[in-house]
Design an enzyme around this catalytic site. Structure first.
Site, mmCIF file in Angstrom:
data_model
loop_
_atom_site.group_PDB
_atom_site.id
_atom_site.type_symbol
_atom_site.label_atom_id
_atom_site.label_comp_id
_atom_site.label_asym_id
_atom_site.label_seq_id
_atom_site.Cartn_x
_atom_site.Cartn_y
_atom_site.Cartn_z
ATOM 1 N N HIS A 279 -0.223 -62.793 -81.000
ATOM 2 C CA HIS A 279 0.412 -62.226 -79.584
ATOM 3 C C HIS A 279 0.160 -60.826 -79.642
ATOM 4 O O HIS A 279 0.491 -60.097 -78.521
ATOM 5 C CB HIS A 279 1.850 -62.144 -79.644
ATOM 6 C CG HIS A 279 2.456 -63.873 -79.251
ATOM 7 N ND1 HIS A 279 2.511 -64.377 -78.204
ATOM 8 C CD2 HIS A 279 2.769 -64.748 -80.601
ATOM 9 C CE1 HIS A 279 3.091 -65.624 -78.658
ATOM 10 N NE2 HIS A 279 2.872 -65.738 -79.935
ATOM 11 N N LYS B 211 9.784 -55.028 -67.524
ATOM 12 C CA LYS B 211 9.076 -55.549 -68.867
ATOM 13 C C LYS B 211 9.692 -54.428 -70.062
ATOM 14 O O LYS B 211 10.232 -53.462 -69.485
ATOM 15 C CB LYS B 211 7.635 -55.643 -68.754
ATOM 16 C CG LYS B 211 6.861 -54.239 -68.151
ATOM 17 C CD LYS B 211 5.570 -54.142 -68.202
ATOM 18 C CE LYS B 211 4.808 -55.132 -66.888
ATOM 19 N NZ LYS B 211 4.236 -56.313 -67.320
ATOM 20 N N ARG B 212 9.396 -54.596 -71.364
ATOM 21 C CA ARG B 212 9.664 -53.780 -72.232
ATOM 22 C C ARG B 212 9.185 -52.229 -72.025
ATOM 23 O O ARG B 212 7.955 -52.371 -71.522
ATOM 24 C CB ARG B 212 9.540 -54.211 -73.620
ATOM 25 C CG ARG B 212 10.309 -55.482 -74.002
ATOM 26 C CD ARG B 212 11.707 -55.014 -74.285
ATOM 27 N NE ARG B 212 11.879 -54.017 -75.571
ATOM 28 C CZ ARG B 212 12.234 -54.329 -76.638
ATOM 29 N NH1 ARG B 212 12.486 -55.429 -76.909
ATOM 30 N NH2 ARG B 212 12.527 -53.211 -77.534
ATOM 31 N N LYS C 38 2.160 -50.110 -71.756
ATOM 32 C CA LYS C 38 2.247 -51.061 -70.195
ATOM 33 C C LYS C 38 2.186 -49.878 -69.241
ATOM 34 O O LYS C 38 2.413 -50.271 -67.887
ATOM 35 C CB LYS C 38 3.555 -51.547 -70.388
ATOM 36 C CG LYS C 38 3.551 -52.789 -71.579
ATOM 37 C CD LYS C 38 5.003 -53.227 -71.605
ATOM 38 C CE LYS C 38 5.164 -54.343 -72.776
ATOM 39 N NZ LYS C 38 4.654 -55.797 -72.385
ATOM 40 N N THR D 223 3.448 -62.509 -69.308
ATOM 41 C CA THR D 223 4.036 -63.798 -68.731
ATOM 42 C C THR D 223 4.865 -63.316 -67.442
ATOM 43 O O THR D 223 4.704 -64.414 -66.463
ATOM 44 C CB THR D 223 4.784 -64.560 -69.622
ATOM 45 O OG1 THR D 223 5.787 -63.671 -70.093
ATOM 46 C CG2 THR D 223 3.911 -65.314 -70.559
ATOM 47 N N LYS E 105 5.262 -64.948 -63.366
ATOM 48 C CA LYS E 105 6.476 -65.301 -62.655
ATOM 49 C C LYS E 105 6.516 -64.849 -61.410
ATOM 50 O O LYS E 105 6.876 -65.314 -60.414
ATOM 51 C CB LYS E 105 7.718 -64.771 -63.647
ATOM 52 C CG LYS E 105 7.868 -65.565 -64.807
ATOM 53 C CD LYS E 105 8.820 -64.871 -66.060
ATOM 54 C CE LYS E 105 8.402 -65.335 -67.280
ATOM 55 N NZ LYS E 105 8.950 -64.758 -68.288
#
Ligand code: NBY
Length: 817
Positions: free
Chosen positions: A362, A552-553, A558, A660, A664
């Protein structure tokens, strides 16, 4: 003999009475005053009973079919709440709404009483839970195996703008969903030493001597598939001390010492580790991993032996999927069992192992690739270190045979790094598996070409891809009733288990009436979120603004910071020109930072500081609002995602394995603004280039840019708006009383080379946002694009993903009806 008619387990007529009975008998509570938590619990027990009946029937069909099963081993599962998921999957919604109403409650309010099961950090754990739902729905015989942590991922509070962590004691008031199986305890060993001995036939063998033991108790959480005909389960292990307390210590009068050892063993399932970096040296984490693996393999082997065949048929009956490297010690444990306890020869045992295991990677972040110091591993698991060393020795002979004289290659591929004496868990997983998969096409390409090219050359065909998926039951049907109703009204209900059917919506993008209904559904969701934000933070947000969301985290790759730079720039533009032709916007950002991740926590503080300043500025207040959503978690995602119109997926290309959340949002009709990273690429291909806002460097360009020695200073000097935004942040414009607060963020960018290339993608990001604004000002065009997003997301169902695993990796057929 004719098959007996399927029993109706749902029996909703008696639901109201059942709920009351459970409140009295199980919870030992009065019916009055009518406390919502009590009634939530009563309802939960009533559902649980119906579920258990169905599960028993499913188990019987497993045994009848003698089918191969998959065991999904994961240190993390992130199911969130169960109640509404059970109710929707079992088709009991109308009955439950009625029963709740008869008792004076709304079902939605009762559902809010449930605490999330947050036994995971983020995407990896949530993926495991989506796969459980899909395996049950698609009738793939399998189980999830994990740990029942007493404390899940910490609860995040924001205090004076900073993240604070609180313990997540999620089962403080018990959980109706967890079924303790006290009758199936296993012993798990730790420490001690490996002892050689000669057996009666004169063969040299090894056993594990003088070990400490801990008991593993299985606790099951049932997972009903959609339609409720098939129920599978997640088996989570809880640690218990083996003897209550050590009698030897107690006899010597050391009561506290004895209690200490009891506590030491029960600590194993106490708390989920947040994915901090220092995790890799933590002995307790290693013990958790082995605890999961040892108990699970015992359970698998018990079941295998019960069903008859010998070990040569083990891989025809059992597939084990390793969810990242965290459970990889299973490779050594299965070898230990087969060689030391079942007395198979090494080669035979090794062939069984390799045919049994498969490994999902991952991450490609080098700092996240798991390694353990060999001496630590050898102290906790002495025999396993010997076995790993033997696997390594034989493996390196293979490497040497393929590339004679290439010592450098041997060092690079070795399982135990000869330089650092650390065990590289990914290497063990690759060598011990028959398939290794990445989680999106780009990620799998990077694994093959950049991260593990020499393994790929050694094992052609072992590396493969299965692009992640999400369950449409939780993430559309359940989370977004308004849109689901609209979709079902037009194309019927079958999309819930056959997501490609959403394509039937495509022509409706041209239908003005349908677009109007679509907007109305979205607006309902935005109002629902506005009420939630008001309730949680006291802040009012306007549902008639563009909802721009990044949840998100928190992580530098990110690039929440890039989002902030856009916000600051927009703020500056609005201050300069209050009549600027852009739609009013509400920017929502949420996510937890690992407690030890300094920079991520600082970025949260920056977001809250910018929010305070912007929201207090009357000059822009109707045009721009910024909200930090505290404690992002699954149940919050279910409220936020259906309300989002713009989904921010802006990681540095090449760094987000898949994502992911991106799926969504698009499934719920949000348009994505994002980079060509992870699954964004496949989302773009699916929804069409004109229905997504793509910007920034590609993964290859990122690599080239870094290789050429990127100079952020030049970029900043050439871009006045960027320079202004950075200057404001660096000077303390948003935190006048602490002007240096964000100096470390700026230092990272300007003095340490901007590794995540925020400044490199800034201008492209702003241009993409200009395109967002332009399209949003044309509501009909925006809505059509939104419909096309949803309509084209069929591929991203986790049903498709698990069927791919079943076919290409597990070699398992779904069971028939
Ligand atoms: O797995 C995520 C990836 O970042 C994301 O791109 C992908 O979509 C998702 C599912 O494949 N990885 C992730 O969530 N990782 C963790 O949560 C995690 C947890 C524990 C540790 C490391 C990472 N750990 O070292 O203990």
């Amino acid at each position: 003999m004719a098959k007996p008619a399927a029993p109706d387990f749902h029996q909703l007529e008696s639901l109201g009475e059942d709920i009351k009975r459970y409140v009295l008998s199980i919870l030992g509570n009065d019916l009055y005053p009518p406390d919502p938590f009590r009634y939530y619990s009563g309802l939960a027990y009533a559902i649980r009973e119906r579920l258990i009946r169905m599960w028993l029937a499913t188990q019987a069909s497993y045994y009848d079919s003698m089918s191969k099963r998959v065991y999904y081993l994961s240190m993390e599962f992130l199911p969130g709440r169960f109640l509404m998921n059970y109710i929707t999957n079992m088709g009991m919604e109308d009955g439950c709404r009625q029963a709740a109403a008869d008792l004076g409650f709304s079902l939605d309010d009762l559902a809010e009483e449930e605490r999330d099961a947050g036994l995971g950090n983020g995407g990896l754990g949530r993926l495991a839970s989506c796969y459980m739902d899909s395996m049950a729905t698609q009738r793939i015989p399998g189980y999830g195996y994990g740990i029942l942590y007493d404390y899940g991922l910490f609860h995040q509070r924001i205090v004076n703008g900073w993240q604070e962590e609180e313990a997540d004691n999620w089962r403080r008031h018990g959980s109706p969903w967890v079924i303790d199986r006290v009758e199936h305890l296993y012993e798990v060993k730790f420490y001690g030493r490996s002892e050689a001995y000669t057996d009666p036939q004169g063969v040299l063998r090894y056993r594990w001597a003088e070990a400490d033991t801990v008991m593993a108790m299985p606790c099951d959480i049932l997972i009903p598939g959609h339609g409720g005909k098939h129920v599978t389960n997640m088996r989570l292990w809880a640690a218990a001390s083996s003897t209550g307390f050590s009698l030897r210590d107690f006899n010597q009068g050391d009561f506290l010492g004895a209690m200490q050892s009891k506590i030491h063993s029960e600590n194993i399932s106490k708390v989920l580790y947040p994915n901090d970096e220092p995790i890799q040296g933590k002995e307790l984490r290693l013990r958790q991993q082995y605890f999961l693996v040892a108990a699970t393999l015992r359970d698998i082997i018990r079941r295998h032996k019960k069903s008859g065949p010998g070990f040569d048929e083990f891989p025809d009956q059992v597939a084990i999927q390793l969810n990242d490297t965290h459970p990889t010690i299973a490779v050594a444990e299965l070898m230990r069992i087969l060689v030391d306890e079942e007395f198979l020869g090494w080669d035979e045992a090794w062939a069984i192992c390799r045919r049994t295991f498969a490994y999902t990677n991952h991450t490609v972040l080098p700092e996240a690739l798991e390694t353990w110091p060999a001496d630590l591993l050898g102290r906790v698991l002495p025999r396993h270190l010997e076995i790993i060393a033997e696997i390594d020795r034989r493996f390196l002979l293979e490497v040497a045979a393929a590339h004679p004289g290439d010592q450098g290659r041997q060092n690079r591929l070795a399982i135990i790094d000869p330089a650092s004496r650390r065990v590289r868990m990914a290497h063990l997983a690759i060598v011990g598996s028959h398939k290794v998969n990445g989680v999106a096409r780009l990620h799998s390409d990077i694994l093959r070409e950049k991260v593990f090219p020499e393994f790929d050359a050694l094992y052609p065909g072992k590396f493969t891809n299965v692009t992640n998926g999400i369950t449409p039951r939780r993430w559309l049907l359940q989370a977004n009733p308004a849109l689901s109703r609209l979709i079902t009204a037009r194309i019927g209900p079958d999309w819930t288990t056959d997501l490609d059917r959403l394509a039937e919506l495509l022509p409706l993008a041209e239908d003005p009436d349908f677009r109007k209904d679509w907007r109305a559904a979205k607006r309902e969701n935005k109002k629902r979120l506005a009420r939630y934000v008001l309730r949680k933070s006291g802040m009012g947000i306007n549902p008639d603004t563009l909802f721009d969301v990044q949840v998100k985290r928190m992580h530098e790759y990110k690039r929440q910071f890039l989002n902030v730079l856009h916000v600051v720039t927009l703020y500056n533009r609005l201050r300069r020109d209050p009549h600027l032709a852009v739609p009013p916007r509400t920017v929502l950002i949420g996510g937890k930072a690992a407690p030890g991740y300094f920079m991520a926590k600082r970025i949260i503080r920056l977001i809250t500081a910018v929010a305070e300043t912007v929201n207090a500025d009357d000059a822009v207040r109707s045009r721009l609002r910024v909200v930090f959503l505290p404690n992002y978690c699954v149940s919050q995602a279910e409220k936020v995602i259906p309300a989002a119109e713009l989904s921010q997926q802006i990681s540095t290309a090449g760094m987000e394995a898949s994502g992911t959340g991106n799926m969504k949002f698009a499934l719920n009709g949000a348009l994505t603004i994002g980079t060509l990273d992870g699954a964004n690429i496949e989302i773009m291909e699916a929804v069409g280039r004109e229905n997504i806002f793509i910007f920034g460097l590609t993964a290859k360009e990122v690599e080239a840019t870094r290789a050429a020695g990127y100079d952020p200073g030049r970029r900043v000097a050439a871009d006045a708006e960027l320079a202004e935004a950075l200057d404001m942040i660096g000077r303390g414009y948003f935190t006048p009383s602490e002007p240096d607060l964000f100096a470390p963020i700026l230092d990272n960018l300007l003095r340490h080379g901007d590794y995540y290339l925020v400044t490199a993608d800034y201008r492209a990001c702003l241009e993409a946002q200009d395109a967002v604004n332009a399209l949003y000002l044309d509501p009909e065009a925006w809505t059509a694009a939104s419909i096309r997003n949803t309509a084209n997301m069929g591929f991203f169902s986790s049903d498709r993903a698990v069927l791919e695993y079943a076919k290409n990796i597990w070699n398992i057929e779904p069971l028939g009806e």
